[in-house]
Motif scaffolding. Structure first.
Motif, PDB file in Angstrom:
ATOM      1  N   ILE A 118      37.351  -8.636  35.437  1.00 56.11           N
ATOM      2  CA  ILE A 118      38.414  -8.608  34.433  1.00 56.11           C
ATOM      3  C   ILE A 118      37.742  -8.850  33.084  1.00 56.11           C
ATOM      4  N   TYR A 119      37.876  -7.893  32.189  1.00 54.11           N
ATOM      5  CA  TYR A 119      37.265  -8.025  30.861  1.00 54.11           C
ATOM      6  C   TYR A 119      38.361  -8.065  29.799  1.00 54.11           C
ATOM      7  N   SER A 120      38.177  -8.945  28.819  1.00 61.80           N
ATOM      8  CA  SER A 120      39.109  -9.003  27.694  1.00 61.80           C
ATOM      9  C   SER A 120      38.326  -9.154  26.392  1.00 61.80           C
ATOM     10  N   PRO A 121      38.657  -8.367  25.372  1.00 61.73           N
ATOM     11  CA  PRO A 121      38.006  -8.559  24.067  1.00 61.73           C
ATOM     12  C   PRO A 121      38.292  -9.938  23.487  1.00 61.73           C
ATOM     13  N   ARG A 122      39.501 -10.438  23.745  1.00 62.39           N
ATOM     14  CA  ARG A 122      39.864 -11.737  23.191  1.00 62.39           C
ATOM     15  C   ARG A 122      40.978 -12.347  24.033  1.00 62.39           C
ATOM     16  N   LEU A 123      40.789 -13.596  24.428  1.00 65.38           N
ATOM     17  CA  LEU A 123      41.863 -14.312  25.119  1.00 65.38           C
ATOM     18  C   LEU A 123      41.674 -15.809  24.936  1.00 65.38           C
ATOM     19  N   GLY A 124      42.649 -16.566  25.429  1.00 73.28           N
ATOM     20  CA  GLY A 124      42.565 -18.007  25.278  1.00 73.28           C
ATOM     21  C   GLY A 124      41.459 -18.604  26.117  1.00 73.28           C
ATOM     22  N   SER A 125      41.497 -18.337  27.435  1.00 68.75           N
ATOM     23  CA  SER A 125      40.534 -18.959  28.335  1.00 68.75           C
ATOM     24  C   SER A 125      40.323 -18.092  29.565  1.00 68.75           C
ATOM     25  N   THR A 126      39.079 -17.728  29.843  1.00 72.83           N
ATOM     26  CA  THR A 126      38.768 -17.001  31.076  1.00 72.83           C
ATOM     27  C   THR A 126      39.094 -17.866  32.291  1.00 72.83           C
ATOM     28  N   HIS A 127      38.910 -19.169  32.129  1.00 72.88           N
ATOM     29  CA  HIS A 127      39.167 -20.095  33.230  1.00 72.88           C
ATOM     30  C   HIS A 127      40.640 -20.066  33.627  1.00 72.88           C
ATOM     31  N   ASP A 128      41.509 -20.004  32.645  1.00 74.55           N
ATOM     32  CA  ASP A 128      42.935 -19.948  32.932  1.00 74.55           C
ATOM     33  C   ASP A 128      43.316 -18.661  33.660  1.00 74.55           C
ATOM     34  N   VAL A 129      42.674 -17.558  33.308  1.00 78.26           N
ATOM     35  CA  VAL A 129      42.995 -16.278  33.949  1.00 78.26           C
ATOM     36  C   VAL A 129      42.696 -16.326  35.442  1.00 78.26           C
ATOM     37  N   VAL A 130      41.495 -16.779  35.818  1.00 79.77           N
ATOM     38  CA  VAL A 130      41.137 -16.763  37.243  1.00 79.77           C
ATOM     39  C   VAL A 130      41.870 -17.840  38.030  1.00 79.77           C
ATOM     40  N   SER A 131      42.068 -19.015  37.427  1.00 80.79           N
ATOM     41  CA  SER A 131      42.752 -20.080  38.157  1.00 80.79           C
ATOM     42  C   SER A 131      44.235 -19.772  38.313  1.00 80.79           C
ATOM     43  N   HIS A 132      44.839 -19.175  37.292  1.00 81.37           N
ATOM     44  CA  HIS A 132      46.265 -18.854  37.338  1.00 81.37           C
ATOM     45  C   HIS A 132      46.560 -17.715  38.311  1.00 81.37           C
ATOM     46  N   ASN A 133      45.588 -16.827  38.532  1.00 78.71           N
ATOM     47  CA  ASN A 133      45.777 -15.664  39.407  1.00 78.71           C
ATOM     48  C   ASN A 133      44.923 -15.747  40.665  1.00 78.71           C
ATOM     49  N   PHE A 134      44.547 -16.955  41.058  1.00 83.95           N
ATOM     50  CA  PHE A 134      43.593 -17.122  42.154  1.00 83.95           C
ATOM     51  C   PHE A 134      44.029 -16.389  43.419  1.00 83.95           C
ATOM     52  N   GLY A 135      45.298 -16.485  43.776  1.00 86.36           N
ATOM     53  CA  GLY A 135      45.769 -15.887  45.010  1.00 86.36           C
ATOM     54  C   GLY A 135      45.798 -14.372  44.998  1.00 86.36           C
ATOM     55  N   GLU A 136      45.796 -13.768  43.813  1.00 83.94           N
ATOM     56  CA  GLU A 136      45.842 -12.309  43.697  1.00 83.94           C
ATOM     57  C   GLU A 136      44.450 -11.682  43.623  1.00 83.94           C
TER      58      GLU A 136
END
Length: 373
Positions: A118-136
């Motif tokens: 998952i790539y993003s030019p700009r976001l709050g936190s990469t950590h939040d992305v993976v932890s929030h969507n861990f099950g998916e």
């Protein structure tokens, strides 16, 4: 391998939009997000979050298509999320300092880690992305960003990271809670070993990055990176989100790998974020397999060669039982305990375990001692 114009993902989109309209739509979404990066902070924070999905093989790419089609990813912030497949933007011109997904995938040789991106030019936190969507997400999935505005550190510290930083987080899953605290050491070790391998393969001056326990990375006496691992327990398994922040090209606020490399060699050569991240996962997968099969003991000697603390004398604080009084003593670091804290010996020969005391921890003061039986 990425989807081509004849792939199922592209056919799916073309069935809904004419080719010219699709290209215009994709450019609009991507370029609009680029505008957010260069606009004011207030405008950036109100912008949509752009997530670009891709994989190493058709299996991961099919998952990317499914997540996009079903809106399978969510974001902890209130900002809307725009999801694109990498195949939808790979023909567009991007800035030279954007993360180059193709280069990264070409260098990656793992069987599990780092293959779904998952790539993003700009976001709050990469950590939040993976932890929030861990099950998916598949285990080993990684999120990487060019700019991060709400990066997480120890003790709930927040870090804003400029361009030039390598910022990524990825997923692990473990069943034995006793070894979960040691994962951060495997991640730290993989970073240092990956940089060594990369320098060796490129035939350039070795960058001897060191580990400052428990989760900082130092080069030439200055901090160049850090590790953050968090976990949740669900269905008898520990879901671990591991994050890495590494100064590759940015010289502020401290220094970077390329800044030091420029001082060490007259040859014009720079490390790229894609090279470093691919090298990390190639190295991490091997170290992690050893760790899971043989325990951290199999990696300890290599770890001790890489950290800053063997034989280091530090000032620790001891709280007297049933009293508020704190006594300071000098101890010498010997290594790590089985639980992952520092093993030390005091001047009177007592063996003890050292714990960091919040933000005061700086290896000269702020360590709390626990006596070992």
């Amino acid at each position: 391998m990425f989807f081509s114009s004849s792939s199922s993902s592209f056919r799916f989109l073309c069935s809904r939009f004419p080719t010219s309209q699709l290209q215009s739509l994709t450019k609009h979404v991507f370029n609009r997000h680029k505008l957010y990066i260069s606009s004011s902070k207030m405008e950036a924070e109100s912008a949509d979050v752009l997530l670009v999905l891709c994989g190493k093989s058709n299996v991961e790419n099919e998952l990317a298509l499914s997540l996009k089609s079903n809106n399978g990813l969510t974001f902890p912030d209130t900002n809307p999320v725009s999801i694109l497949l990498h195949s939808e933007i790979e023909t567009l011109s991007c800035a030279s300092d954007d993360f180059r997904v193709d280069n990264y995938m070409d260098l990656l040789s793992t069987s599990q880690f780092g293959r779904f991106l998952i790539y993003s030019p700009r976001l709050g936190s990469t950590h939040d992305v993976v932890s929030h969507n861990f099950g998916e997400l598949p285990i080993g999935a990684v999120c990487v960003a060019d700019v991060q505005t709400k990066g997480r550190g120890r003790s709930k510290n927040v870090w804003e990271s400029p361009k030039g930083c390598l910022l990524f987080s990825f997923t692990l899953q473990m069943e034995d809670g006793r070894v979960v605290p040691l994962v951060q050491y495997v991640v730290s070790l993989a970073v240092t070993e990956a940089i060594k391998d990369l320098c060796q393969n490129k035939g350039i001056q070795l960058l001897d990055v060191k580990i400052k326990w428990p989760n900082d990375l130092y080069l030439d006496g200055l901090k160049v990176g850090g590790i953050l691992c968090t976990s949740t327990y669900r269905s008898k398994k520990f879901n671990v989100s591991a994050g890495v922040g590494l100064n590759v090209s940015n010289e502020k606020p401290t220094t970077s790998l390329n800044a030091i490399l420029k001082k060490l060699t007259p040859v014009a050569c720079e490390l790229q974020r894609e090279d470093v991240m691919a090298s990390f996962f190639n190295k991490f997968e091997n170290l992690y397999n050893v760790f899971m099969q043989e325990g951290f003991q199999a990696l300890e000697q290599l770890y001790y060669k890489t950290w800053l603390h063997s034989g280091q004398r530090v000032l620790v604080q001891d709280k007297i039982d049933n009293q508020d009084q704190v006594v300071e003593n000098i101890v010498t670091i010997q290594g790590l305990t089985q639980s992952g804290y520092l093993l030390a010996i005091s001047e009177d020969g007592q063996t003890c375990e050292l714990h960091p005391d919040g933000n005061s921890f700086d290896f000269f003061k702020g360590l709390v001692r626990r006596k070992l039986a």
